[in-house]
Design an enzyme around this catalytic site. Structure first.
Site, short mmCIF file in Angstrom:
data_model
loop_
_atom_site.label_atom_id
_atom_site.label_comp_id
_atom_site.label_asym_id
_atom_site.label_seq_id
_atom_site.Cartn_x
_atom_site.Cartn_y
_atom_site.Cartn_z
N ARG A 24 0.84 -1.19 0.00
CA ARG A 24 0.00 0.00 0.00
C ARG A 24 0.88 1.25 0.00
NH1 ARG A 24 -4.88 -1.87 4.12
NH2 ARG A 24 -5.20 -3.84 3.05
N ASP A 296 -12.92 -2.07 0.66
CA ASP A 296 -12.92 -3.28 -0.17
C ASP A 296 -13.92 -4.33 0.30
OD1 ASP A 296 -11.32 -3.68 2.11
OD2 ASP A 296 -10.20 -5.29 1.15
N ASP A 298 -14.36 -6.00 3.19
CA ASP A 298 -14.09 -7.13 4.08
C ASP A 298 -14.30 -6.80 5.56
OD1 ASP A 298 -11.87 -5.53 4.15
OD2 ASP A 298 -10.41 -7.11 3.74
N THR A 363 -1.74 -10.48 13.84
CA THR A 363 -2.65 -9.62 13.10
C THR A 363 -2.52 -9.85 11.59
OG1 THR A 363 -2.64 -7.95 14.82
CG2 THR A 363 -3.14 -7.19 12.59
N GLU A 382 -10.98 -10.50 13.82
CA GLU A 382 -10.00 -9.56 14.35
C GLU A 382 -10.76 -8.40 14.98
OE1 GLU A 382 -6.12 -9.30 11.99
OE2 GLU A 382 -7.66 -9.12 10.46
N SER A 384 -10.22 -5.47 14.52
CA SER A 384 -10.27 -4.37 13.56
C SER A 384 -11.48 -4.48 12.64
CB SER A 384 -8.98 -4.34 12.75
OG SER A 384 -8.77 -5.61 12.15
N LYS A 395 -11.73 -11.97 5.25
CA LYS A 395 -12.83 -11.56 6.10
C LYS A 395 -13.94 -11.02 5.20
CE LYS A 395 -10.41 -7.25 7.35
NZ LYS A 395 -8.96 -7.36 7.12
#
Ligand code: VG1
Ligand code: CO
Length: 570
Positions: A24, A296, A298, A363, A382, A384, A395
């Site tokens: 990224r 995205d 997820d 993670t 998770e 997050s 996910k």
């Protein structure tokens, strides 16, 4: 005459190192001449290895700025490298879960060898925002560390890439596009509808008629109103088709469903800070459930009536506890659950009561892949805002929403009732996360080095704060390390942990998904037993205040970052 392959000389770019979930970077970095081509060539070489000639990949992403250009590059470089076929979402568009499903499904009876996902997920987009490229393997999951390491190694030495420059493919139109590549062979691009296969998968997993009856009010005598926020990310088209066309929800209750290359200037991260409008609208009490999804598709955030916040660690535990409500799991053997290390241990208690295994991974979703492939876990998550199951290897935000709706349809209770009853049964794993986004990288690294050096001396020590004598002894203080029980691979330095004797924990990590500066994540959790009724229902920030103060003090947060407060509190 076919299309010529052009061998193009290039030079390595520094920093093409995939992080928690792919590479990224800021858009201008990707726009440098040959930057994307280099990385795609490295993915094909390292990700496919000896399978490269004749391989098939799925390609798509969340539609953010630069997606079209990058899709074009992938098509041309793949053709030149001898792949036989790409399956491309129309307009280069596919949510991350939809892409994972397409890999696993195979294409026209043939195995698909992996996929390339164009997204920077929850990071902002647009010409000055972030772009990202991620490679997924043939199980549909993000490439494991050894694959991303070899992709990175190639990017540090690359001196040429292959490209079929003159190949033109109009991937805005669904259809089959065929090409002859000189000296290489036949190459096909199948441009497919982005939504259908995913919707079919959800229909197989859930009982749509039952969820439809819930929404229509047939199960309880009153309509069940949802308010859903796609944040201009990838879930919009999937949510519209599933919720409105299949389940009869009111289209007016779907927000920001049109995917935009810059997410309309927003930060497509479904949390209490960036999905604030949704939270505020839930507070009016007109809706029974709210959900938001990331760029995205997820991630998910679930809210109950009046904005009741479902902590992701609890969401995972509730879904796991009610797994039998979901038709997909009724016919499968469920062996266990998993959570990432910073995620609070609510799901562990569910696993224990069901006599199932539970795994604590680093993670990043890539660490769940082996466990799912080996049949060891059915559901994982998770903190997050990531929840999912073994139906794919990513996910899945829409899946999490449907899982909640299915449970609500079976139990005919409110979101808040379900969560409170969960706490009354298992006790409550209270959790909070502080994010210090885009801090100076040098300061962030110093903080981590400073803290890690202190850890051995913490063992056995007492800490107190805020007038509350926090009489706890440190039992574990380390940098988390994980050995994958399936293939024995070891991941080190996955976050600094301070675990107290009563089970409370402080975790410190540097984010691996940012594109500039550094982001420090501080995770704090503690356990309130079910019989502690005076504290069980108190707000998380109140319950965790002393621990947060201890955490900020031991790491000298303000000194190292110059920040008095975090950017985001979850
Ligand atoms: C973050 C989350 C992590 C998640 C990752 C990718 O990573 O903490 O749990 O798997 O993003 O999610 P980090 O390294 O920034 O903490 V996604 O939806 O952004 O692909
Ligand atoms: Co995401």
């Amino acid at each position: 005459m076919g299309i010529a392959v052009v061998e193009t000389p290039t030079k390595p770019f520094a920093g093409q190192k995939p992080g928690t979930s792919g590479l990224r970077k800021r858009v201008p970095e990707f726009q440098q001449l040959n930057y994307t081509e280099n990385f795609v060539q490295a993915i094909l070489d390292a990700g496919l290895g000896s399978k490269k000639k004749g391989a098939q990949l799925v390609v798509g992403g969340d539609g953010r700025f630069l997606s079209m250009e990058a899709t074009n590059v992938i098509i041309k470089v793949s053709a030149a490298n001898g792949l036989s076929r790409l399956i491309v979402g129309q307009n280069g568009f596919l949510s991350t879960p939809a892409l994972s499903n397409l890999i696993r499904k195979g294409h026209e009876g043939r195995v698909v060898d992996g996929g390339i996902i164009l997204t920077a997920s929850h990071n902002p987009g647009g010409p000055k925002g972030d772009f990202g490229i991620k490679f997924n393997c043939e199980n549909g999951g993000p490439a494991p560390d050894h694959v991303t390491d070899s992709i990175y190694q190639i990017t540090t030495k690359i001196d040429k890439y292959l490209i079929a420059k003159d190949l033109e493919c109009d991937f805005t139109q669904v259809g089959r596009y065929e090409y002859d590549i000189d000296g290489v062979g036949h190459f096909t691009v199948d441009v497919i509808d982005s939504v259908t296969a995913y919707v079919d998968l959800m229909k197989d997993i859930f009982d749509f008629p039952k969820i439809k009856s819930l929404l229509a009010g047939e199960l309880t005598g009153h309509k069940f109103r949802v308010l859903l926020d796609s944040m201009h990310g990838a879930t919009g088209p999937y949510i519209s088709t599933i919720l409105v066309d299949c389940l009869g929800a009111d289209a007016n209750n779907l927000l920001r469903t049109v995917p935009k290359p810059d997410f309309a200037g927003g930060h497509p991260d479904p949390n209490l800070t960036y999905a604030k409008t949704l939270v505020e609208r839930l507070h009016t009490g007109e809706h029974d459930l709210g959900a938001a999804f990331d760029g995205d598709g997820d991630r998910n955030m679930i809210l109950g009536k009046n904005g009741f916040f479902v902590c992701p660690s609890d969401s995972l535990a509730v879904i796991a506890d009610n797994i039998d409500c979901i038709p997909y799991f009724r016919t499968r053997k469920v062996n266990g659950f998993a959570r990432s290390m910073p995620t609070a241990g609510a799901v562990d208690l569910v696993a224990k009561s069901k006599g199932l295994q539970v795994y604590e991974t680093p993670t990043g979703w890539k660490y769940f892949g082996n466990l799912m492939d080996a049949g060891r876990i059915a559901i994982c998550g998770e903190e997050s805002f990531g929840t999912g199951s073994d139906h794919i290897r990513e996910k899945d935000g829409v899946w999490a929403l449907l899982a909640w709706l299915q449970i609500l349809a079976e139990r005919k209770e409110t979101v808040e009732e379900i969560v409170s009853k969960h706490w009354q049964k298992y006790g409550r794993n209270v959790f909070t996360r502080y994010d210090y986004e885009n801090v100076d990288a040098a300061g962030a690294n110093l903080l981590m080095t400073f803290l890690e050096a202190q850890l051995p001396a913490f063992v056995g020590r007492d800490f107190s704060a805020n007038g509350v004598t926090y009489k706890v002894c440190v039992a574990v203080a380390d940098n988390f390390q994980y050995t994958d029980p399936v293939d024995g691979s070891v991941a080190t330095k996955q976050g600094l942990r301070i675990v107290f004797e009563d089970g409370s924990r402080l975790v410190f990590r540097l984010s691996g998904t940012g594109s500039a500066g550094a982001t420090i994540r501080l995770y704090v959790d503690s356990y309130i037993p079910s019989n502690d009724s005076s504290r069980l229902l108190l707000p998380a920030h109140e319950l965790l205040k002393p621990l947060v103060l201890i955490a900020l003090d031991v790491c000298k947060m303000e000194q190292f970052t110059n920040r008095k407060a975090p950017t985001v509190i979850t």
